[in-house]
Design a protein around this motif. Structure first.
Motif, PDB file in Angstrom:
ATOM      1  N   UNK A  68       0.839  -1.214   0.000  1.00 24.77           N
ATOM      2  CA  UNK A  68       0.000   0.000   0.000  1.00 24.77           C
ATOM      3  C   UNK A  68       0.867   1.254   0.000  1.00 24.77           C
ATOM      4  N   UNK A  69       1.955   1.221   0.803  1.00 26.09           N
ATOM      5  CA  UNK A  69       2.866   2.371   0.820  1.00 26.09           C
ATOM      6  C   UNK A  69       3.558   2.562  -0.515  1.00 26.09           C
ATOM      7  N   UNK A  70       4.039   1.440  -1.127  1.00 29.89           N
ATOM      8  CA  UNK A  70       4.711   1.551  -2.429  1.00 29.89           C
ATOM      9  C   UNK A  70       3.743   2.042  -3.500  1.00 29.89           C
ATOM     10  N   UNK A  71       2.477   1.534  -3.474  1.00 33.46           N
ATOM     11  CA  UNK A  71       1.477   1.982  -4.446  1.00 33.46           C
ATOM     12  C   UNK A  71       1.206   3.465  -4.283  1.00 33.46           C
ATOM     13  N   UNK A  72       1.136   3.916  -3.022  1.00 35.99           N
ATOM     14  CA  UNK A  72       0.906   5.354  -2.784  1.00 35.99           C
ATOM     15  C   UNK A  72       2.054   6.195  -3.344  1.00 35.99           C
ATOM     16  N   UNK A  73       3.302   5.751  -3.044  1.00 35.76           N
ATOM     17  CA  UNK A  73       4.459   6.497  -3.565  1.00 35.76           C
ATOM     18  C   UNK A  73       4.464   6.516  -5.094  1.00 35.76           C
ATOM     19  N   UNK A  74       4.187   5.339  -5.715  1.00 35.34           N
ATOM     20  CA  UNK A  74       4.171   5.279  -7.176  1.00 35.34           C
ATOM     21  C   UNK A  74       3.081   6.168  -7.749  1.00 35.34           C
ATOM     22  N   UNK A  75       1.897   6.170  -7.101  1.00 32.89           N
ATOM     23  CA  UNK A  75       0.819   7.041  -7.577  1.00 32.89           C
ATOM     24  C   UNK A  75       1.197   8.512  -7.479  1.00 32.89           C
ATOM     25  N   UNK A  76       1.830   8.887  -6.343  1.00 31.92           N
ATOM     26  CA  UNK A  76       2.261  10.285  -6.181  1.00 31.92           C
ATOM     27  C   UNK A  76       3.263  10.659  -7.261  1.00 31.92           C
ATOM     28  N   UNK A  77       4.224   9.740  -7.537  1.00 29.45           N
ATOM     29  CA  UNK A  77       5.235  10.030  -8.571  1.00 29.45           C
ATOM     30  C   UNK A  77       4.602  10.171  -9.953  1.00 29.45           C
ATOM     31  N   UNK A  78       3.639   9.277 -10.281  1.00 33.04           N
ATOM     32  CA  UNK A  78       2.992   9.367 -11.595  1.00 33.04           C
ATOM     33  C   UNK A  78       2.185  10.653 -11.716  1.00 33.04           C
ATOM     34  N   UNK A  79       1.454  10.997 -10.634  1.00 36.67           N
ATOM     35  CA  UNK A  79       0.698  12.262 -10.676  1.00 36.67           C
ATOM     36  C   UNK A  79       1.664  13.435 -10.819  1.00 36.67           C
ATOM     37  N   UNK A  80       2.764  13.380 -10.037  1.00 37.18           N
ATOM     38  CA  UNK A  80       3.761  14.451 -10.151  1.00 37.18           C
ATOM     39  C   UNK A  80       4.341  14.541 -11.547  1.00 37.18           C
ATOM     40  N   UNK A  81       4.589  13.355 -12.166  1.00 38.92           N
ATOM     41  CA  UNK A  81       5.136  13.356 -13.531  1.00 38.92           C
ATOM     42  C   UNK A  81       4.173  14.006 -14.505  1.00 38.92           C
ATOM     43  N   UNK A  82       2.858  13.676 -14.389  1.00 41.51           N
ATOM     44  CA  UNK A  82       1.879  14.292 -15.278  1.00 41.51           C
ATOM     45  C   UNK A  82       1.810  15.804 -15.049  1.00 41.51           C
ATOM     46  N   UNK A  83       1.876  16.207 -13.770  1.00 38.39           N
ATOM     47  CA  UNK A  83       1.838  17.651 -13.477  1.00 38.39           C
ATOM     48  C   UNK A  83       3.061  18.348 -14.074  1.00 38.39           C
ATOM     49  N   UNK A  84       4.244  17.715 -13.914  1.00 38.41           N
ATOM     50  CA  UNK A  84       5.473  18.314 -14.446  1.00 38.41           C
ATOM     51  C   UNK A  84       5.399  18.407 -15.967  1.00 38.41           C
ATOM     52  N   UNK A  85       4.917  17.331 -16.604  1.00 42.62           N
ATOM     53  CA  UNK A  85       4.789  17.369 -18.065  1.00 42.62           C
ATOM     54  C   UNK A  85       3.801  18.457 -18.497  1.00 42.62           C
ATOM     55  N   UNK A  86       2.718  18.600 -17.720  1.00 43.25           N
ATOM     56  CA  UNK A  86       1.774  19.677 -18.043  1.00 43.25           C
ATOM     57  C   UNK A  86       2.409  21.047 -17.923  1.00 43.25           C
ATOM     58  N   UNK A  87       3.179  21.254 -16.841  1.00 41.26           N
ATOM     59  CA  UNK A  87       3.871  22.535 -16.665  1.00 41.26           C
ATOM     60  C   UNK A  87       4.891  22.750 -17.773  1.00 41.26           C
ATOM     61  N   UNK A  88       5.532  21.663 -18.210  1.00 37.56           N
ATOM     62  CA  UNK A  88       6.517  21.781 -19.292  1.00 37.56           C
ATOM     63  C   UNK A  88       5.843  22.205 -20.585  1.00 37.56           C
ATOM     64  N   UNK A  89       4.675  21.610 -20.862  1.00 34.86           N
ATOM     65  CA  UNK A  89       3.930  22.013 -22.061  1.00 34.86           C
ATOM     66  C   UNK A  89       3.514  23.475 -21.958  1.00 34.86           C
ATOM     67  N   UNK A  90       3.062  23.885 -20.748  1.00 37.09           N
ATOM     68  CA  UNK A  90       2.674  25.289 -20.564  1.00 37.09           C
ATOM     69  C   UNK A  90       3.871  26.217 -20.742  1.00 37.09           C
ATOM     70  N   UNK A  91       5.044  25.788 -20.254  1.00 33.65           N
ATOM     71  CA  UNK A  91       6.249  26.609 -20.425  1.00 33.65           C
ATOM     72  C   UNK A  91       6.595  26.771 -21.898  1.00 33.65           C
TER      73      UNK A  91
END
Length: 591
Positions: A21-44
């Motif tokens: 459960x902890x690893x799944x949570x960390x992986x989910x946070x990283x994937x969400x963070x990756x999508x957010x970063x990619x979105x910010x990169x597209x906006x940049x």
């Protein structure tokens, strides 16, 4: 049966469920963070394009002011030289267009008045009247920059007074000294020419260009600073995306390692112990220490094994005792019927005990089979837990298909198509990111085996979507080289994708060999890139094309492809020839 099944497992007292459960949570946070970063990169990237567009628009307006001043000068001089009335009409129309009193021609920043001939046929249509000052405000220039353009416009308007005086002199109209009316006289062409070609006119003309030049310098300094800052932010976001991807991959690897150690290893130990028990060895211990669910399962299994061993030992002992008693009772039967009846009752009780022991043994055997069956069920359950974060990612796409949303049917169709394309692009980007990361750390390696280039092209097109394959007009020639087949396909995929995204409507692939190398060229009839951009074409995270409406990328495809080509002792180059864009891959030829 001397199997060694001793394993120690310690994870700080965390259960398997809590760990996953902890690893799944960390992986989910990283994937969400990756999508957010990619979105910010597209906006940049979008902000960079907007900054460039603002600079281009402001520069065109400044040049438009300069061109209008030059056009006024030319029309006034032509009128003074020829006396044709159309030139003065053009002069007045140019002033009216600049002041927003006449319709502004379409693309007025391009050549316009030079294309208007004696028949007065205009090269393009016109739109709504818009004053040049209004266009400057809409372009978003600063107040200080706007003041420079206003200063240039004011000086240009002052110059039109001299030009009008010169054209009036051609018509024989002169100011009566009051500035309110004119007196008629003979045309004074010498005066008109002196006004239009004299030193004062040239000085006033040069004065118009000074604030325009200062505006362009101020604009260039401001927009260059904006673009540099936005590029720096995009680069930081790119590194953050790479770090997030690497972290997600590391957590996935850690999850696999934990599954192997905390699930598969104890299952293997239990299976070996069960095999030993089925062979009659009840003394083989299961040495596995852990504070998780499998530790509890192993403890219960060990207790069951001990009880089963004790039961079997008791059964053997009781069997031996029973046998002795039967012999004794048989001898005693000859002496007395009472003793026979007593021995018969004892024998019956012993048989009942044997049946009970056998029943317990069968119960233990069934329990062991149940433990073995639970192995597959446990693995399936663990697989389900691993799929949970992936199912959550797919849930984001399902939100776009929610009928309750405010999106139109056309919007939903476009979003669904973009999600599918984005998923494919993301997989390719992750592949390129891994190659780029390994190349930077010096851990990237390739093999060198004979490769049929034509077969590799066919495989790439076969695995691509139908639209991409249909854009390829022809694959000409054959070629055999030394290289890594998977890396060669990765290069071909990146080159074809680049041509489809940014090239023209026709794409060819040519294969050839010479004495030393095999060549694979991807050719399209697109516009290509400028000479300045060619120097950065193979630079990681840099993009030459940033057109709205076209798919974007991280800018890694060409960089990664050239790195792979050079690792295989080849190269990847770009050139323009015969109005065509050519990306050519060279690899060592098979000798």
């Amino acid at each position: 049966m001397g199997l060694n099944m001793s394993v120690q497992s310690s994870f700080g007292g965390l259960s398997i469920r809590s760990t996953f459960r902890g690893l799944s949570f960390l992986l989910g946070i990283l994937l969400i963070g990756l999508f957010v970063i990619l979105g910010l990169l597209v906006m940049a990237q979008g902000d960079i394009r907007e900054a460039e567009e603002r600079r281009s628009t402001s520069t065109r307006l400044a040049l438009n002011l300069r061109h209008s001043s030059d056009d006024l000068t030319r029309m006034a001089r032509l009128y003074v030289s020829t006396g044709e009335s159309r030139y003065r009409d053009y002069f007045n129309e140019i002033v009216a267009i600049r002041d927003g009193l006449a319709p502004r021609p379409d693309r007025y920043d391009l050549v316009y008045w030079d294309l208007v001939g004696p028949d007065d046929v205009r090269p393009r249509g016109a739109g709504e009247p818009l004053a040049l000052g209004e266009l400057m405000i809409e372009a978003g220039i600063t107040a200080q920059e706007f003041s420079k353009l206003r200063e240039a416009e004011g000086r240009s308007n002052a110059l039109t007074l001299i030009e009008n005086v010169a054209m009036d002199a051609v018509e024989g109209r002169f100011d009566d000294g009051t500035g309110q009316s004119y007196v008629e006289g003979s045309p004074d062409l010498e005066m008109a020419r002196e006004l239009m070609f004299g030193d004062e006119y040239m000085a006033r003309k040069a004065a118009i260009m000074e604030p325009i030049n200062e505006f362009l310098e101020m604009l260039d300094q401001r927009t260059t600073s904006e673009v540099v800052a936005l590029n720096d932010r995009a680069q930081v976001l790119g590194w953050m995306a790479l770090l997030a991807s690497a972290s997600a991959i590391s957590i996935s690897g850690l999850t696999v390692a934990i599954v192997r150690r905390r699930v598969l290893t104890p299952l293997t130990i239990l299976q070996a112990s069960a095999t030993a028990i089925s062979a009659g060895n009840y003394s083989q211990p299961v040495e596995y220490a852990s504070d998780d669910e499998f530790g509890d399962l192993v403890g219960a299994f060990t207790e069951m094994q001990e009880r089963l061993g004790e039961t079997m030992s008791e059964l053997v002992e009781k069997g031996q005792v029973l046998e002795a008693e039967v012999l004794a009772r048989t001898s005693e039967l000859r002496d007395t019927v009472n003793l026979l009846e007593e021995n018969s009752e004892r024998l019956e009780r012993s048989n009942q005990e044997l049946h009970e022991i056998a029943a317990e043994r069968e119960k233990a055997r069934l329990a062991l089979e149940a433990v073995l069956r639970s192995k597959d069920e446990l693995i399936a359950s663990v697989s389900h837990e691993l799929r949970t974060p992936l199912t959550a990612v797919l849930g984001f796409a399902n939100l776009l298909q929610d009928p309750a949303s405010a999106l139109s049917a056309e919007d939903r169709t476009d979003l669904q198509r973009l999600i599918v394309e984005g998923g494919t692009d993301l997989a390719n980007i992750v592949d390129d990111l891994l190659v780029a990361a390994r190349a930077e750390t010096g851990t990237l390696s390739v093999v060198r085996v004979p490769v049929d280039l034509r077969a590799q092209v066919a495989q790439v097109l076969e695995n691509s979507d139908q639209q991409l394959s249909e854009r390829i007009r022809a694959v000409n020639g054959d070629g055999h080289a030394l290289g890594d087949p998977s890396r060669v396909r990765q290069i071909i995929r990146n080159l074809v994708t680049n041509a489809v995204r940014y090239g023209g409507d026709s794409i060819w692939i040519n294969l050839s060999v010479d004495d030393a190398v095999a060549r694979l060229a991807v050719i399209d009839n697109g516009v290509g890139v400028s000479a300045e951009e060619q120097e950065r074409l193979f630079e990681a995270y840099w993009q030459a094309h940033r057109d709205p409406g076209k798919p974007s990328s991280l800018g890694l495809g060409l960089s990664v492809s050239r790195d792979l080509a050079r690792l295989m002792d080849g190269d990847l180059v770009y050139r323009r020839e015969a109005a065509q864009t050519v990306f050519e891959l060279t690899l060592p030829r098979i000798t």
